[in-house]
Write a protein that holds these residues in place. Structure first.
Motif, short mmCIF file in Angstrom:
data_model
loop_
_atom_site.label_atom_id
_atom_site.label_comp_id
_atom_site.label_asym_id
_atom_site.label_seq_id
_atom_site.Cartn_x
_atom_site.Cartn_y
_atom_site.Cartn_z
N MET A 1 0.85 -1.19 0.00
CA MET A 1 0.00 0.00 0.00
C MET A 1 0.89 1.25 0.00
SD MET A 1 -3.10 -1.22 0.17
CE MET A 1 -4.20 0.00 0.91
N LEU A 2 0.56 2.20 -0.88
CA LEU A 2 1.37 3.42 -0.95
C LEU A 2 0.46 4.64 -0.92
CD1 LEU A 2 3.71 2.22 -3.84
CD2 LEU A 2 4.43 2.69 -1.50
N PRO A 3 0.95 5.76 -0.39
CA PRO A 3 0.13 6.98 -0.41
C PRO A 3 -0.23 7.33 -1.85
CG PRO A 3 2.17 7.32 0.85
CD PRO A 3 2.28 5.98 0.18
N GLY A 4 -1.50 7.64 -2.10
CA GLY A 4 -1.92 7.99 -3.46
C GLY A 4 -2.42 6.81 -4.27
N ASP A 5 -2.43 5.61 -3.66
CA ASP A 5 -2.91 4.41 -4.36
C ASP A 5 -4.28 4.60 -5.00
OD1 ASP A 5 -0.98 2.45 -4.29
OD2 ASP A 5 -1.60 1.63 -2.38
N ASP A 6 -5.17 5.31 -4.28
CA ASP A 6 -6.56 5.40 -4.74
C ASP A 6 -6.85 6.62 -5.60
OD1 ASP A 6 -7.10 3.07 -3.39
OD2 ASP A 6 -7.64 4.11 -1.53
N LEU A 7 -5.84 7.43 -5.87
CA LEU A 7 -6.08 8.61 -6.71
C LEU A 7 -6.50 8.18 -8.11
CD1 LEU A 7 -3.05 10.88 -5.70
CD2 LEU A 7 -5.45 11.13 -5.02
N LYS A 8 -7.34 8.99 -8.73
CA LYS A 8 -7.82 8.65 -10.09
C LYS A 8 -6.68 8.64 -11.10
CE LYS A 8 -12.64 9.92 -9.91
NZ LYS A 8 -13.53 11.05 -9.83
N THR A 9 -5.63 9.40 -10.79
CA THR A 9 -4.50 9.50 -11.72
C THR A 9 -3.52 8.32 -11.58
OG1 THR A 9 -3.46 10.90 -10.05
CG2 THR A 9 -4.51 12.02 -11.94
N THR A 10 -3.69 7.51 -10.53
CA THR A 10 -2.76 6.39 -10.29
C THR A 10 -3.18 5.17 -11.10
OG1 THR A 10 -2.33 7.19 -8.06
CG2 THR A 10 -1.77 4.90 -8.49
N LEU A 11 -2.18 4.47 -11.62
CA LEU A 11 -2.44 3.26 -12.41
C LEU A 11 -1.74 2.06 -11.78
CD1 LEU A 11 -1.68 4.96 -15.80
CD2 LEU A 11 -3.90 4.01 -15.19
N HIS A 12 -2.49 0.97 -11.61
CA HIS A 12 -1.92 -0.27 -11.05
C HIS A 12 -2.02 -1.38 -12.09
CE1 HIS A 12 -1.86 1.48 -7.03
NE2 HIS A 12 -3.12 1.84 -7.20
N PHE A 13 -0.94 -2.13 -12.24
CA PHE A 13 -0.94 -3.26 -13.17
C PHE A 13 -0.58 -4.54 -12.42
CE2 PHE A 13 -0.20 0.45 -15.74
CZ PHE A 13 -1.03 0.24 -16.83
N GLY A 14 -1.20 -5.63 -12.83
CA GLY A 14 -0.88 -6.93 -12.26
C GLY A 14 -0.63 -7.92 -13.37
N LEU A 15 0.32 -8.83 -13.16
CA LEU A 15 0.62 -9.88 -14.13
C LEU A 15 0.19 -11.21 -13.53
CD1 LEU A 15 2.10 -10.40 -16.88
CD2 LEU A 15 4.15 -10.82 -15.53
N PHE A 16 -0.62 -11.96 -14.28
CA PHE A 16 -1.20 -13.20 -13.76
C PHE A 16 -0.76 -14.40 -14.59
CE2 PHE A 16 -3.92 -9.78 -12.42
CZ PHE A 16 -4.41 -10.15 -11.18
N THR A 17 -0.51 -15.54 -13.91
CA THR A 17 -0.47 -16.81 -14.61
C THR A 17 -1.68 -17.59 -14.10
OG1 THR A 17 0.90 -17.85 -12.94
CG2 THR A 17 2.04 -16.96 -14.83
N ASN A 18 -2.56 -17.98 -14.98
CA ASN A 18 -3.88 -18.48 -14.60
C ASN A 18 -4.51 -17.44 -13.67
OD1 ASN A 18 -3.46 -20.82 -16.15
ND2 ASN A 18 -2.24 -21.68 -14.48
N ASP A 19 -4.86 -17.79 -12.45
CA ASP A 19 -5.46 -16.79 -11.57
C ASP A 19 -4.50 -16.29 -10.51
OD1 ASP A 19 -7.90 -16.66 -12.82
OD2 ASP A 19 -8.77 -18.29 -11.62
N ASN A 20 -3.21 -16.61 -10.66
CA ASN A 20 -2.23 -16.22 -9.64
C ASN A 20 -1.54 -14.92 -10.02
OD1 ASN A 20 -2.68 -18.64 -8.24
ND2 ASN A 20 -1.26 -19.70 -9.63
N LEU A 21 -1.59 -13.97 -9.08
CA LEU A 21 -0.88 -12.70 -9.29
C LEU A 21 0.61 -12.93 -9.04
CD1 LEU A 21 -1.11 -9.59 -9.72
CD2 LEU A 21 -1.35 -9.40 -7.24
N ILE A 22 1.43 -12.74 -10.07
CA ILE A 22 2.87 -13.00 -9.91
C ILE A 22 3.73 -11.74 -10.02
CG2 ILE A 22 2.68 -15.40 -10.70
CD1 ILE A 22 4.21 -14.24 -13.30
N GLY A 23 3.11 -10.64 -10.45
CA GLY A 23 3.88 -9.40 -10.56
C GLY A 23 3.01 -8.18 -10.48
N VAL A 24 3.59 -7.09 -9.98
CA VAL A 24 2.84 -5.82 -9.86
C VAL A 24 3.76 -4.65 -10.23
CG1 VAL A 24 1.19 -6.57 -8.09
CG2 VAL A 24 3.43 -5.70 -7.39
N CYS A 25 3.15 -3.59 -10.70
CA CYS A 25 3.83 -2.31 -10.76
C CYS A 25 2.76 -1.22 -10.81
CB CYS A 25 4.80 -2.20 -11.92
SG CYS A 25 4.09 -2.16 -13.56
#
Ligand SMILES: CC(C)(COP(=O)(O)OP(=O)(O)OC[C@H]1O[C@@H](n2cnc3c(N)ncnc32)[C@H](O)[C@@H]1OP(=O)(O)O)[C@@H](O)C(=O)NCCC(=O)NCCS
Length: 116
Positions: A1-25
Motif C-alpha cells: 500500500m502506498l500513499p496515493g494508491d486510490d487517486l484517479k491518476t494512479t495506475l496499477h498493473f498486475g501480471l497473472f499466470t492463470n489466476d495467480n498474481l505473480i507481478g505488480v507495478c
C-alpha cells in the motif's frame, strides 16, 4: 500500500499466470524536479514473485505499463531504483540521474528515468 494508491491518476498493473498474481507495478502522477520534462509519472512497487524472477516477467509488465502511459501522452517515467535493481532498469532503457542516496532501512537508491 502506498500513499496515493486510490487517486484517479494512479495506475496499477498486475501480471497473472492463470489466476495467480505473480507481478505488480504502479504508476503515480508525481514529478521529480531533477528529471527533464513536465509530463512525468513515477514508477513504484515494481515487483515479481521470487520464484518467477529472472524469466523476463518484470520486462513484460513494465513495458505494458510504459505503452499504456505513452498512449496517454506521458513523456517520462522515473523511479527510485534500489541498487540491486539498477541492472534491471538499465536493461529496460532507464538512465540514472544524480548521485546515489540512502532510503532508511532499504539502502542505496538511484533516480532513474526513461523518455517514452
Ligand atoms: C527487480 C525485479 C522487479 C525484476 O523482475 P524480473 O522479472 O526478475 O526481471 P526480468 O526477468 O525481466 O529481468 C531480470 C533479469 O533476468 C534476465 N532475463 C530476462 N529474461 C530471461 C529469461 N527468459 N530467462 C532467464 N533470464 C532472463 C534479464 O537479462 C535480467 O538480467 P540482469 O538484470 O541480471 O542483467 C524483480 O527481480 C523483483 O521483484 N525484485 C525484488 C523487488 C525489487 O527489488 N523491486 C525493485 C525496487 S526498485
Amino acid at each position: 500500500m502506498l500513499p496515493g494508491d486510490d487517486l484517479k491518476t494512479t495506475l496499477h498493473f498486475g501480471l497473472f499466470t492463470n489466476d495467480n498474481l505473480i507481478g505488480v507495478c504502479s504508476f503515480f502522477k508525481n514529478s521529480n524536479p531533477n528529471v527533464p520534462s513536465t509530463n512525468q509519472y513515477q514508477l513504484r512497487g515494481m515487483a515479481i514473485l521470487k520464484t518467477y524472477q529472472g524469466q523476463g516477467f518484470g520486462k513484460v509488465i513494465l513495458s505494458h505499463g510504459e505503452k499504456f502511459l505513452g498512449k496517454k501522452s506521458i513523456k517520462i517515467i522515473w523511479c527510485n531504483a534500489r541498487e540491486v535493481a539498477v541492472p534491471f532498469y538499465q536493461n529496460n532503457n532507464y538512465m540514472p540521474i544524480g548521485n546515489a542516496f540512502n532510503i532508511k532501512d532499504i539502502g542505496l537508491h538511484y533516480v532513474m528515468y526513461k523518455i517514452l
